[in-house]
Design a protein around this motif. Sequence first.
Motif, PDB file in Angstrom:
ATOM      1  N   LYS A 173       0.921  -1.172  -0.119  1.00  0.00           N
ATOM      2  CA  LYS A 173       0.153  -0.013  -0.054  1.00  0.00           C
ATOM      3  C   LYS A 173       0.845   1.410  -0.074  1.00  0.00           C
ATOM      4  CE  LYS A 173      -0.615   0.581   5.176  1.00  0.00           C
ATOM      5  NZ  LYS A 173      -0.016   1.658   5.312  1.00  0.00           N
ATOM      6  N   THR A 174       2.115   1.207   0.232  1.00  0.00           N
ATOM      7  CA  THR A 174       2.956   2.206   0.369  1.00  0.00           C
ATOM      8  C   THR A 174       3.489   2.833  -0.865  1.00  0.00           C
ATOM      9  OG1 THR A 174       3.925   1.573   2.571  1.00  0.00           O
ATOM     10  CG2 THR A 174       5.400   3.118   0.888  1.00  0.00           C
ATOM     11  N   HIS A 175       4.105   1.601  -1.859  1.00  0.00           N
ATOM     12  CA  HIS A 175       4.566   2.033  -3.205  1.00  0.00           C
ATOM     13  C   HIS A 175       3.606   1.734  -4.293  1.00  0.00           C
ATOM     14  CE1 HIS A 175       5.286  -2.339  -3.800  1.00  0.00           C
ATOM     15  NE2 HIS A 175       5.912  -2.232  -2.666  1.00  0.00           N
ATOM     16  N   LYS A 176       2.736   0.895  -4.151  1.00  0.00           N
ATOM     17  CA  LYS A 176       1.393   0.506  -5.154  1.00  0.00           C
ATOM     18  C   LYS A 176       2.035   0.109  -6.435  1.00  0.00           C
ATOM     19  CE  LYS A 176      -2.462   3.039  -3.112  1.00  0.00           C
ATOM     20  NZ  LYS A 176      -3.420   2.004  -3.457  1.00  0.00           N
ATOM     21  N   MET A 177       3.413  -0.495  -6.543  1.00  0.00           N
ATOM     22  CA  MET A 177       3.976  -0.510  -7.844  1.00  0.00           C
ATOM     23  C   MET A 177       4.529  -2.083  -7.862  1.00  0.00           C
ATOM     24  SD  MET A 177       6.272   2.590  -8.298  1.00  0.00           S
ATOM     25  CE  MET A 177       5.981   4.025  -7.296  1.00  0.00           C
ATOM     26  N   PRO A 178       3.997  -2.908  -9.002  1.00  0.00           N
ATOM     27  CA  PRO A 178       4.227  -4.355  -8.956  1.00  0.00           C
ATOM     28  C   PRO A 178       5.818  -4.520  -9.233  1.00  0.00           C
ATOM     29  CG  PRO A 178       2.317  -4.098 -10.075  1.00  0.00           C
ATOM     30  CD  PRO A 178       2.902  -2.605  -9.896  1.00  0.00           C
ATOM     31  N   CYS A 179       6.437  -3.584  -9.882  1.00  0.00           N
ATOM     32  CA  CYS A 179       7.744  -3.853 -10.077  1.00  0.00           C
ATOM     33  C   CYS A 179       8.632  -3.788  -8.944  1.00  0.00           C
ATOM     34  CB  CYS A 179       8.345  -2.766 -10.976  1.00  0.00           C
ATOM     35  SG  CYS A 179       8.389  -0.914 -10.305  1.00  0.00           S
ATOM     36  N   ILE A 180       8.284  -2.894  -7.799  1.00  0.00           N
ATOM     37  CA  ILE A 180       8.923  -2.921  -6.320  1.00  0.00           C
ATOM     38  C   ILE A 180       8.553  -4.226  -5.722  1.00  0.00           C
ATOM     39  CG2 ILE A 180       9.234  -1.775  -4.142  1.00  0.00           C
ATOM     40  CD1 ILE A 180       8.709   0.912  -5.628  1.00  0.00           C
ATOM     41  N   ALA A 181       7.195  -4.699  -6.015  1.00  0.00           N
ATOM     42  CA  ALA A 181       6.918  -5.899  -5.071  1.00  0.00           C
ATOM     43  C   ALA A 181       7.701  -7.121  -5.458  1.00  0.00           C
ATOM     44  CB  ALA A 181       5.426  -5.880  -5.360  1.00  0.00           C
ATOM     45  N   ARG A 182       7.910  -7.047  -7.032  1.00  0.00           N
ATOM     46  CA  ARG A 182       8.673  -8.101  -7.417  1.00  0.00           C
ATOM     47  C   ARG A 182      10.086  -8.263  -7.041  1.00  0.00           C
ATOM     48  NH1 ARG A 182       5.799  -7.257 -12.564  1.00  0.00           N
ATOM     49  NH2 ARG A 182       8.092  -5.787 -13.197  1.00  0.00           N
ATOM     50  N   ILE A 183      10.563  -6.951  -6.854  1.00  0.00           N
ATOM     51  CA  ILE A 183      12.042  -6.892  -6.273  1.00  0.00           C
ATOM     52  C   ILE A 183      12.155  -7.439  -4.787  1.00  0.00           C
ATOM     53  CG2 ILE A 183      13.770  -5.431  -5.636  1.00  0.00           C
ATOM     54  CD1 ILE A 183      13.243  -3.718  -7.941  1.00  0.00           C
ATOM     55  N   GLN A 184      10.864  -6.972  -4.048  1.00  0.00           N
ATOM     56  CA  GLN A 184      10.828  -7.449  -2.725  1.00  0.00           C
ATOM     57  C   GLN A 184      10.777  -8.968  -2.699  1.00  0.00           C
ATOM     58  OE1 GLN A 184       7.651  -4.872  -1.928  1.00  0.00           O
ATOM     59  NE2 GLN A 184       8.745  -3.738  -0.184  1.00  0.00           N
ATOM     60  N   LYS A 185       9.909  -9.554  -3.592  1.00  0.00           N
ATOM     61  CA  LYS A 185       9.912 -11.100  -3.550  1.00  0.00           C
ATOM     62  C   LYS A 185      11.277 -11.679  -4.127  1.00  0.00           C
ATOM     63  CE  LYS A 185       7.434 -14.764  -5.268  1.00  0.00           C
ATOM     64  NZ  LYS A 185       6.413 -15.348  -6.420  1.00  0.00           N
ATOM     65  N   GLU A 186      12.047 -11.096  -5.016  1.00  0.00           N
ATOM     66  CA  GLU A 186      13.122 -11.558  -5.374  1.00  0.00           C
ATOM     67  C   GLU A 186      14.238 -11.789  -4.123  1.00  0.00           C
ATOM     68  OE1 GLU A 186      14.092  -9.260  -8.556  1.00  0.00           O
ATOM     69  OE2 GLU A 186      12.395  -9.924 -10.000  1.00  0.00           O
ATOM     70  N   LEU A 187      14.172 -10.689  -3.260  1.00  0.00           N
ATOM     71  CA  LEU A 187      15.110 -10.532  -2.232  1.00  0.00           C
ATOM     72  C   LEU A 187      14.809 -11.420  -1.117  1.00  0.00           C
ATOM     73  CD1 LEU A 187      15.342  -6.533  -1.875  1.00  0.00           C
ATOM     74  CD2 LEU A 187      17.037  -8.306  -2.591  1.00  0.00           C
ATOM     75  N   GLY A 188      13.525 -12.033  -1.259  1.00  0.00           N
ATOM     76  CA  GLY A 188      13.334 -13.156  -0.374  1.00  0.00           C
ATOM     77  C   GLY A 188      11.990 -12.918   0.418  1.00  0.00           C
ATOM     78  N   ALA A 189      11.245 -12.046   0.251  1.00  0.00           N
ATOM     79  CA  ALA A 189       9.940 -11.901   0.712  1.00  0.00           C
ATOM     80  C   ALA A 189       8.951 -13.227   0.511  1.00  0.00           C
ATOM     81  CB  ALA A 189       9.184 -10.651   0.449  1.00  0.00           C
ATOM     82  N   VAL A 190       8.317 -13.588   1.509  1.00  0.00           N
ATOM     83  CA  VAL A 190       7.658 -14.734   1.375  1.00  0.00           C
ATOM     84  C   VAL A 190       6.253 -14.624   0.460  1.00  0.00           C
ATOM     85  CG1 VAL A 190       5.964 -14.426   3.396  1.00  0.00           C
ATOM     86  CG2 VAL A 190       6.477 -16.694   2.641  1.00  0.00           C
ATOM     87  N   GLY A 191       5.902 -13.204   0.475  1.00  0.00           N
ATOM     88  CA  GLY A 191       4.609 -12.780  -0.070  1.00  0.00           C
ATOM     89  C   GLY A 191       4.450 -11.362  -0.047  1.00  0.00           C
ATOM     90  N   CYS A 220      -1.229   0.501  -9.066  1.00  0.00           N
ATOM     91  CA  CYS A 220      -2.553   0.345  -8.130  1.00  0.00           C
ATOM     92  C   CYS A 220      -2.960   1.536  -7.619  1.00  0.00           C
ATOM     93  CB  CYS A 220      -1.779  -0.595  -6.776  1.00  0.00           C
ATOM     94  SG  CYS A 220      -1.603  -2.169  -7.189  1.00  0.00           S
ATOM     95  N   ARG A 221      -2.593   2.706  -8.187  1.00  0.00           N
ATOM     96  CA  ARG A 221      -3.199   3.922  -7.924  1.00  0.00           C
ATOM     97  C   ARG A 221      -4.856   3.934  -7.861  1.00  0.00           C
ATOM     98  NH1 ARG A 221      -3.646   9.967 -10.865  1.00  0.00           N
ATOM     99  NH2 ARG A 221      -4.525  10.752  -9.136  1.00  0.00           N
ATOM    100  N   GLY A 222      -5.592   4.240  -6.971  1.00  0.00           N
ATOM    101  CA  GLY A 222      -6.808   4.515  -7.104  1.00  0.00           C
ATOM    102  C   GLY A 222      -7.779   3.309  -7.117  1.00  0.00           C
ATOM    103  N   LYS A 223      -6.885   2.145  -6.739  1.00  0.00           N
ATOM    104  CA  LYS A 223      -7.636   0.591  -6.603  1.00  0.00           C
ATOM    105  C   LYS A 223      -8.361   0.579  -5.135  1.00  0.00           C
ATOM    106  CE  LYS A 223      -6.405  -0.449 -10.636  1.00  0.00           C
ATOM    107  NZ  LYS A 223      -7.661  -0.682 -11.719  1.00  0.00           N
ATOM    108  N   LEU A 224      -9.364   1.433  -5.023  1.00  0.00           N
ATOM    109  CA  LEU A 224      -9.905   1.334  -3.621  1.00  0.00           C
ATOM    110  C   LEU A 224     -10.886   0.403  -3.391  1.00  0.00           C
ATOM    111  CD1 LEU A 224     -10.347   5.207  -3.694  1.00  0.00           C
ATOM    112  CD2 LEU A 224      -8.376   4.027  -2.744  1.00  0.00           C
ATOM    113  N   LYS A 225     -11.599  -0.288  -4.299  1.00  0.00           N
ATOM    114  CA  LYS A 225     -12.496  -1.389  -4.127  1.00  0.00           C
ATOM    115  C   LYS A 225     -11.907  -2.842  -3.857  1.00  0.00           C
ATOM    116  CE  LYS A 225     -15.965   1.465  -6.916  1.00  0.00           C
ATOM    117  NZ  LYS A 225     -16.946   1.352  -7.858  1.00  0.00           N
TER     118      LYS A 225
END
Length: 368
Positions: A41-59, A363-368
């Motif tokens: 919810k902070t960055h709302k960008m899949p590209c950053i989320a993918r990096i977080q996963k590549e670094l070791g995030a479980v999900g 993810c901007r504006g994805k409020l629903k």
Amino acid sequence: MTVWELDTPALLIDQDILMSNLRKMQACAERKKVSLRPHIKTHKMPCIARIQKELGAVGIAVAKVGEAEVMSEHGLDDIMIANEIVGQEKLKRIAALSRRCRIRYGVDSVFQIQEAQKVFSQCSARAEVVVEIEVGENRSGIIEEEDFRKLIKAIQKSPDVSYEGVFGHDGNSYRAADKEACRDISTGAQKRLLHFASLAEEMGEHSRIVSYGSTPALLCDCPVLEGITDIRVGTYALMDASQAHLMGTYEDCAATVLATVISKPVKGRVILDVGAKGLTMQERTEGICASGGKGCILGDPEVKIDTVFDEHGIIHDERFSQKTEIGEKVRIIPAHICPVVNLYDSAYFCTGETVVSQVPVLCRGKLK
């Protein structure tokens, strides 16, 4: 192109600082022997989320079904909606998501279980729910043990609903008087989560997830208690003036808003071309994260954004006014970055003052 050539207002993200923040939190989780589930919810960008996963995030964790849909479309396959979901239309969307990724979502009432059973029984899918426990923030979540037991019993009577565990968020840690008080809040919140997990165990339900959320607590290096399965943190990726106040440095702030001085109507007053619609009206006013104002100027953090109108940011500072000319551009570190990112169609990734790329905030504006 340099950042100073961009039109304003513009959202900037220093990718070197971003990567440093991501690596440090992943290392923190590994050091504490707990899984990291970043809240996007902070960055709302899949590209950053993918990096977080590549670094070791479980999900990842999200706040809305719409965010989960976008993240799933871009390859994220283990998603937790850390929020209560109510409404048959939303539940049908979760059921559809469950066919292409692991999706869990929050509940805190028997009504939500009954609604889930009705929808998922018709969708040939299974609802995987995590029960939110109120741990001190005075927001949503189970408070009374009896209500928790009733909810577990409702799940056990629902063949298309499965209990996955518990989660909580101690947002009150932002208002802690000092780091020691933050540690006390964190420990108390975790103990409460573990207590409810043990109640579920007594009723024959194993908690595969005991998820604890709090950026300030992890930045304060609070201990993670045995039995906590994952930590949900979000703001750490970009940081902001509030977190900087906690840490005593602005060096970890990856996100800034570029703005232009458009008016100096009287002595000591500077008007910027970004206001509530690009900076938000939020600020933190108490505790270890109280930074003052809606943001501060990068490189001169004593200069605060005092007031915002829809399209105007107001600074009352005679020294700053004297050294700043109309047409000059400044970079603002927001007081609270999460709502700010949601106000921009895209962010400019940069290294220092050099623009590297322009990335959509999908993810901007994805409020629903």
